[in-house]
Scaffold this motif. Structure first.
Motif, PDB file in Angstrom:
ATOM      1  N   HIS A 117      54.011  42.698  39.655  1.00 51.01           N
ATOM      2  CA  HIS A 117      52.954  41.958  38.870  1.00 51.01           C
ATOM      3  C   HIS A 117      52.113  41.125  39.675  1.00 51.01           C
ATOM      4  O   HIS A 117      52.257  40.869  41.029  1.00 51.01           O
ATOM      5  N   ARG A 118      50.975  41.128  39.116  1.00 52.00           N
ATOM      6  CA  ARG A 118      49.750  40.306  39.849  1.00 52.00           C
ATOM      7  C   ARG A 118      50.210  38.906  39.440  1.00 52.00           C
ATOM      8  O   ARG A 118      50.363  38.519  38.467  1.00 52.00           O
ATOM      9  N   GLN A 119      50.279  37.966  40.708  1.00 49.45           N
ATOM     10  CA  GLN A 119      50.652  36.481  40.369  1.00 49.45           C
ATOM     11  C   GLN A 119      49.478  35.795  40.744  1.00 49.45           C
ATOM     12  O   GLN A 119      48.464  36.338  41.406  1.00 49.45           O
ATOM     13  N   TYR A 120      49.371  34.730  39.919  1.00 52.17           N
ATOM     14  CA  TYR A 120      48.098  33.756  40.063  1.00 52.17           C
ATOM     15  C   TYR A 120      46.898  34.488  39.739  1.00 52.17           C
ATOM     16  O   TYR A 120      45.805  34.270  40.560  1.00 52.17           O
ATOM     17  N   GLY A 150      58.636  41.544  43.906  1.00 48.43           N
ATOM     18  CA  GLY A 150      57.899  42.232  42.909  1.00 48.43           C
ATOM     19  C   GLY A 150      56.587  41.624  42.655  1.00 48.43           C
ATOM     20  O   GLY A 150      55.834  42.095  41.602  1.00 48.43           O
ATOM     21  N   MET A 151      56.167  40.609  43.455  1.00 50.22           N
ATOM     22  CA  MET A 151      54.774  40.174  43.200  1.00 50.22           C
ATOM     23  C   MET A 151      53.647  40.483  44.127  1.00 50.22           C
ATOM     24  O   MET A 151      53.837  40.763  45.159  1.00 50.22           O
ATOM     25  N   GLN A 152      52.571  40.610  43.526  1.00 47.04           N
ATOM     26  CA  GLN A 152      51.379  40.672  44.622  1.00 47.04           C
ATOM     27  C   GLN A 152      50.154  39.765  44.288  1.00 47.04           C
ATOM     28  O   GLN A 152      49.887  39.289  43.210  1.00 47.04           O
ATOM     29  N   THR A 153      49.506  39.225  45.540  1.00 46.72           N
ATOM     30  CA  THR A 153      48.392  38.200  45.233  1.00 46.72           C
ATOM     31  C   THR A 153      47.329  38.948  45.695  1.00 46.72           C
ATOM     32  O   THR A 153      46.240  38.115  45.690  1.00 46.72           O
ATOM     33  N   ASN A 154      47.307  40.027  46.232  1.00 47.75           N
ATOM     34  CA  ASN A 154      45.973  40.709  46.709  1.00 47.75           C
ATOM     35  C   ASN A 154      45.086  41.188  45.736  1.00 47.75           C
ATOM     36  O   ASN A 154      44.905  42.413  45.465  1.00 47.75           O
ATOM     37  N   HIS A 155      44.694  40.445  44.703  1.00 52.15           N
ATOM     38  CA  HIS A 155      43.798  40.809  43.637  1.00 52.15           C
ATOM     39  C   HIS A 155      42.687  39.650  43.576  1.00 52.15           C
ATOM     40  O   HIS A 155      42.584  38.468  44.261  1.00 52.15           O
ATOM     41  N   GLY A 156      41.583  39.853  42.967  1.00 53.37           N
ATOM     42  CA  GLY A 156      40.269  39.029  42.795  1.00 53.37           C
ATOM     43  C   GLY A 156      40.372  38.314  41.350  1.00 53.37           C
ATOM     44  O   GLY A 156      39.362  37.551  41.375  1.00 53.37           O
ATOM     45  N   MET A 157      41.618  37.866  41.100  1.00 58.08           N
ATOM     46  CA  MET A 157      41.550  37.262  39.986  1.00 58.08           C
ATOM     47  C   MET A 157      42.079  35.850  39.778  1.00 58.08           C
ATOM     48  O   MET A 157      42.462  35.228  39.046  1.00 58.08           O
ATOM     49  N   TRP A 158      42.192  35.172  41.125  1.00 61.12           N
ATOM     50  CA  TRP A 158      42.690  33.742  41.324  1.00 61.12           C
ATOM     51  C   TRP A 158      41.565  32.937  41.100  1.00 61.12           C
ATOM     52  O   TRP A 158      41.482  31.893  40.436  1.00 61.12           O
ATOM     53  N   LEU A 159      40.423  33.327  41.793  1.00 63.56           N
ATOM     54  CA  LEU A 159      39.332  32.267  41.864  1.00 63.56           C
ATOM     55  C   LEU A 159      38.002  32.946  41.059  1.00 63.56           C
ATOM     56  O   LEU A 159      37.923  34.213  41.239  1.00 63.56           O
ATOM     57  N   PRO A 160      37.233  32.369  40.371  1.00 60.27           N
ATOM     58  CA  PRO A 160      36.182  32.623  39.745  1.00 60.27           C
ATOM     59  C   PRO A 160      35.033  33.704  40.802  1.00 60.27           C
ATOM     60  O   PRO A 160      34.468  34.732  40.356  1.00 60.27           O
ATOM     61  N   SER A 161      35.312  33.271  41.950  1.00 61.95           N
ATOM     62  CA  SER A 161      34.404  33.861  43.133  1.00 61.95           C
ATOM     63  C   SER A 161      35.261  35.387  43.380  1.00 61.95           C
ATOM     64  O   SER A 161      34.610  35.893  44.558  1.00 61.95           O
TER      65      SER A 161
END
Ligand code: HEC
Ligand code: HEC
Ligand SMILES: [Ca+2]
Ligand SMILES: [Ca+2]
Ligand SMILES: [Ca+2]
Ligand SMILES: [Ca+2]
Ligand SMILES: [Ca+2]
Ligand SMILES: [Ca+2]
Ligand SMILES: [Co+2]
Ligand SMILES: [Co+2]
Lengths: 224, 403, 403, 224
Positions: C268-271, D157-168
């Motif tokens: 899952h993508r978190q945050y 099971g989690m990943q945070t390496n994506h560009g969708m936390w901040l508008p930037s």
């Protein structure tokens, strides 16, 4: 707008195109006497506007505040010297078409568009009669509208040489954007008299229960 | 200088009961979604209502209800609080039976249904609407206590509709001869007003059906009204049924008997239409009581029928000295514009608050003195003078005139 | 291709009875002003309501009601039709008893009343709010018939409030260590979400009390909610009671169990928070029937959580060819933006309507193919794919996916 | 903001600062047994979530879809192969603080914040027990929360390496703005099946009475 709208039929245009312009374009042929106008007025208008068009109950008076001199000059003197407490319709209206058109479209207020053409001519004549503009035996008709208009007390009372018709017009005042030491003599020159404090109800009840301020209590509340 | 009944948090030594004793809503289950399929304001907001000004008019069908600006934010007026001005009452018209007719100096006199108008290319624009008589009771003297009554014949919405010029062109309008348009409503008075063709040619005049995202409200002309940005409200004909193209103005009742401005020489100005640059501080304003000394946000609205607001200055000393406020939020052409200025009240001084707006034509909102020098105090309409509020030593705010 | 019951004007030879027989409202006196001190839409507008999607949720207190975009105009969402998403029901909270606490990595942990927050310097800004799950039912297949259900977890308002950063600075926030904020509501769940400090430092995050000129509606968090422009609605905490400044994210229920996006690899993508650039045609749209051949205004909405909308392209052939639409009305940052394109329907051809938005970061709204290639079809959240509507030969519009 | 706000008292902060972070900052000391948790569950939770946490009536299931292998790897296999029809809470939650914090603040749904600290520990333990994460005699406490978290089936099971936390942040897809001849093979691949046409009621009644379109009739109307 392909496929949208359709051509209006002549009967449709006739049904809705009822306006009458100051040059009397749109005025239907016909006539009506002061005599007949009095009947219409007493039956259908006087209840709101008063038997003499003087009532201030439902609306401001229709008749009053004009003089024989005004009829001659076409300028209502009391507008200048402020001698009339209120501005009546006849003190203001410069164009007879306006009266005819408005009565025809809007009066009686609770039954607009119920008058016949003759009744509109007649009751318009009667209003002018009450204002001393025409005599008791006068019959208003499409042939003498222009001549009668030339007797309206305020027919010369309008000016259009101002910059306020179009947003692009020139303003009549020019304030300067002074930023400091601008009006050393400024002081309060008008405020609400105490007796009027409660005239608009309890202002406390006209403001939110939270926020930067509260409404002021202007009416003593039961139990406080 | 503080007022009884204000809700500052009453700390006991331990703390505020509103914090220490968890409220019911933190300990229970609330209402389901769509309890209100069409939602309403909180029960605690009932004080903010449209209200009549007692004694101003004689009968409710030809009267005005004022918008409660003392409690509003931003620039959009909630449609439920939009001011009303009716001359022969308001109606809730069946839109399937409503028609618009175009006649006069056009190649084809035409009839459109609401369906057809809503199929045309539309635009959405934010504009203020102000009655020409707004602030009219105050030309000579202070007459009313609060900003609801001094300035409440004013509102601002996002309007959606079709530029009238497009429909006129579709009908083959004769723009050479046809320099005036008559707009006519379908109400009892079949309200009429003349609109100069220049305005329509600018593309700004709209046949509008949308207001703040939904259809116009019945009180505002459902299903069709004319939107004439910058021009007094009476020209924004409601329940619009007909547009006639003509070569002369029409001298209608509301341009020959009312909405004419009496000048000191006894002449009336006729066809005054534009609402000139104006502003008012809405908080703090008349009839309000400051809660305690300290920080306040002086906030208010500015607008101009001639263009955009470019600056608003605020004075706290009755016009002697001025500071430029911040224009917060969207700045649109012929739209209400919100301004804010931080301010600290020391809890003891008397203060005279004023605001002064400047528009994109460099016109500066005039003082009462300037305006009365030119126009006297009997013209009723188009009072755009600088408004003054006096904060007294106890923090109560009063409507006053400064001269 | 025309539909029964449509209201084109039925002309007899003489003309339309709706014109020839004057309606009652042209021959009578209407209602007085302030009949409705707080006004409502016309009785003829009742079809436009917030509605639940049958079968989507199990209980109304944890559910969603959708905004009826099939009938709205411009960019402002009427507050009465604002979409709802509650996790533990909604409340109408007494604002005099509501408090905001700031705690954590600040010099002074503080408490504010609503009075005090409303005394601070405020700003007013137009922003969209979109639930992260909007269009979530459609990741794999067409699931719902109309734009109300495909895109109705979306609304746009003018919000008024205080930039959170100003209040944090007033409390002496430690911006070096305090890189995250916990926002907490006062409802049953005391709803919590983590907000990165970068967002707050931008000045865009607001402690808001105003919505479209009046106070927030109870369903939207009266009297205080967090406004987090560009970010999914769940972060816009309602009934806001507390802000804690911390040095780590909080892993709350709605960021560790929900609002996490399942990728094809089982992770899952978190945050995930930002609502990426998206658009939809609202008219014509699913479940609607065109009235007759001829001119139509294709109109819809575009928005981006990363900035402004710079362009919207429209296709009438399922994405083969595109035309650039007009952006009508105000264009604001992180706001709904209205687009329009004139179009003529020949009354017989099948048509596949699509819109594709571009934002100020040059991001182009993706097709379902592009999005599913990357994310599969099980992520529920953040579906910003291009929407397709099929107009069949009879003029009926259907929700379809094109691939 | 001169004069605004005041310092919070310690008791006030305690009353509201109830959050528990993944690093267990905020976790109150205490403990609760699986045994006790079962009592709480059966009395206060099972009515909505089912005796085994399996109910799909009021909300999606809490328990199910995880395996012993998942507890070892910290990755839920059925998320990858899609073998579970629905995602349960235990299939997703990576952090035990989340469960503890949420039950503590929000459950039981109709009486949130009514549980004692012991009850929250206990019922959390019982949920883990139902999911096979801890044994029947287990006692969850502040001292073993971290160790227990290290057994959660989806803790990795989690990943945070994506560009969708901040508008930037950087987007994960890049569509091109093609303007003509873009997708020659595009065709309709999904549409509403006929049997679902009426699932959302009569769409005619969900559209305006006027406008460019009408709502389609999807439910046969009485008398038509
Ligand atoms: C039920 C009350 C009522 C009746 C009956 C009535 N009027 Fe009126 N009249 C009004 C009101 C109210 C107005 C002002 C409407 C407005 O605000 O535009 C008015 C306005 C007018 C005006 C314009 C006055 C001005 O200065 O604007 C004229 C002229 C007039 N009425 C004539 C008549 C005549 C003629 C009749 C009968 C045929 C009539 N009225 C019957 C209530 C009434
Ligand atoms: C009256 C019904 C009801 C009762 C009783 C109830 N719950 Fe819940 N529970 C819900 C609902 C509804 C949700 C989903 C709330 C939301 O949408 O955020 C939920 C959510 C949860 C969740 C989060 C699940 C997830 O995946 O988001 C947990 C854990 C939970 N409940 C545990 C409990 C425990 C423990 C109890 C008893 C102490 C309990 N519940 C009692 C209705 C209930
Ligand atoms: Ca005419
Ligand atoms: Ca009194
Ligand atoms: Ca009038
Ligand atoms: Ca949820
Ligand atoms: Ca904490
Ligand atoms: Ca079915
Ligand atoms: Co007016
Ligand atoms: Co959501």
């Amino acid at each position: 707008f392909e496929g949208l709208g359709r051509v209006a039929t002549p009967a449709e245009v006739t049904a809705w195109d009822i306006d009458v312009r100051p040059d009397f374009v749109g005025l239907p042929k016909g006539s009506g006497s002061v005599q007949k106008g009095m009947e219409v007025w007493d039956a259908q208008c006087a209840s709101c506007h008063g038997v003499f068009g003087e009532s201030n109950e439902i609306f401001t008076p229709i008749v009053g505040g004009t003089s024989v001199t005004d009829i001659q000059t076409g300028r209502v003197q009391s507008l200048k010297d402020g001698s009339s407490p209120q501005r009546t319709t006849l003190m203001k209206v410069p164009t007879l078409s306006t009266l005819w058109d408005y009565i025809n479209r809007a009066m009686p207020w609770n039954a607009p568009k119920s008058l016949s053409t003759e009744e509109v001519y007649a009751v318009t004549a009667y209003i002018l009669n009450m204002g001393g503009v025409v005599g008791d035996d006068f019959v208003l008709s499409h042939t003498n509208m222009a001549a009668t208009q030339a007797r309206l007390p305020n027919r010369n009372g309008m000016q259009t040489n101002h910059g306020m018709w179009l947003p692009s017009g020139k303003p009549d005042v020019k304030e300067t954007r002074c930023m400091s030491n601008c009006t050393p003599d400024a002081k309060v020159i008008s405020f609400m008299p105490d007796y009027a404090k409660d005239a608009h109800g309890n202002l406390k009840d006209q403001n939110r229960l939270v926020g930067p301020v509260r409404g002021v209590v202007t009416v003593a509340q039961a139990g406080t | 200088a503080s007022t009884p009944g204000m809700a500052i948090s009453q700390s006991t030594a331990k703390g505020d009961p509103a914090i220490l004793n968890l409220p019911l809503h933190s300990k229970g289950l609330g209402q389901p979604v769509a309890t209100m399929p069409y939602g309403l304001p909180s029960q605690y907001e009932k004080n903010l209502q449209r209200r009549e000004s007692p004694g101003l008019t004689r009968v409710g069908g030809s009267s005005v209800s004022f918008c409660p600006f003392q409690g509003l934010f931003g620039i959009i007026t909630p449609s439920g609080l939009h001011f009303e001005r009716h001359h022969q009452g308001w109606w809730d018209i069946d839109p399937t039976q409503h028609r618009l007719m175009i006649n006069g100096l056009v190649k084809k006199e035409m009839v459109f249904t609401v369906d057809e108008l809503m199929r045309m290319e539309s635009v959405s624009r934010v504009h203020f609407i102000e009655c020409g008589a707004n602030s009219g009771m105050e030309w000579a003297n202070v007459a009313v206590p609060t900003v609801q009554y001094t300035h409440g014949m004013l509102s601002c919405s996002e309007f959606t509709g079709v530029p009238l010029i497009k429909v006129l062109e579709f009908c083959g309008v004769d723009l050479k001869k046809g320099r005036f348009v008559l707009a006519e409503g379908a109400d009892g008075s079949s309200m009429t007003r003349t609109i100069p063709m220049e305005l329509i040619e600018s593309g700004e005049v709209l046949l509008a059906y949308g207001q703040n995202g939904e259809m116009l409200r019945p009180e505002n002309g459902y299903p069709l009204r004319l939107v004439v940005p910058g021009v007094q409200g009476v020209s924004w004909v409601k329940y619009l049924r007909r547009i006639e193209v003509g070569d002369k103005p029409y001298g209608t009742k509301d341009e020959a008997i009312h909405y004419i401005d009496l000048m000191p020489d006894g002449l009336h100005r006729q066809y005054t239409s534009v609402q000139e640059c104006k502003s008012v501080i809405t908080t703090p304003s008349g009839g309000q009581q400051l809660l305690s000394p300290g920080f306040y946000n002086i906030t208010g609205l500015a607008w101009s029928g001639r263009g955009k607001i470019t600056a608003v200055d605020v004075s706290t000393d009755g016009g002697r000295n001025w500071k430029t406020a911040k224009l917060q939020g969207p700045v649109h052409d012929k739209s209400l514009t919100r301004f804010n200025l931080p301010w600290v009240w020391d809890g003891k001084s008397e203060v005279l608050l004023q605001s002064r707006a400047v528009d994109s034509t460099a016109y500066v909102q005039p003082s009462y003195r300037t305006l009365r020098d030119k126009r006297g105090d009997k013209s009723i309409y188009h009072n755009n003078a600088i408004q003054s509020w006096r904060v007294d030593a106890a923090g109560e705010v009063h409507n006053v005139h400064v001269g």
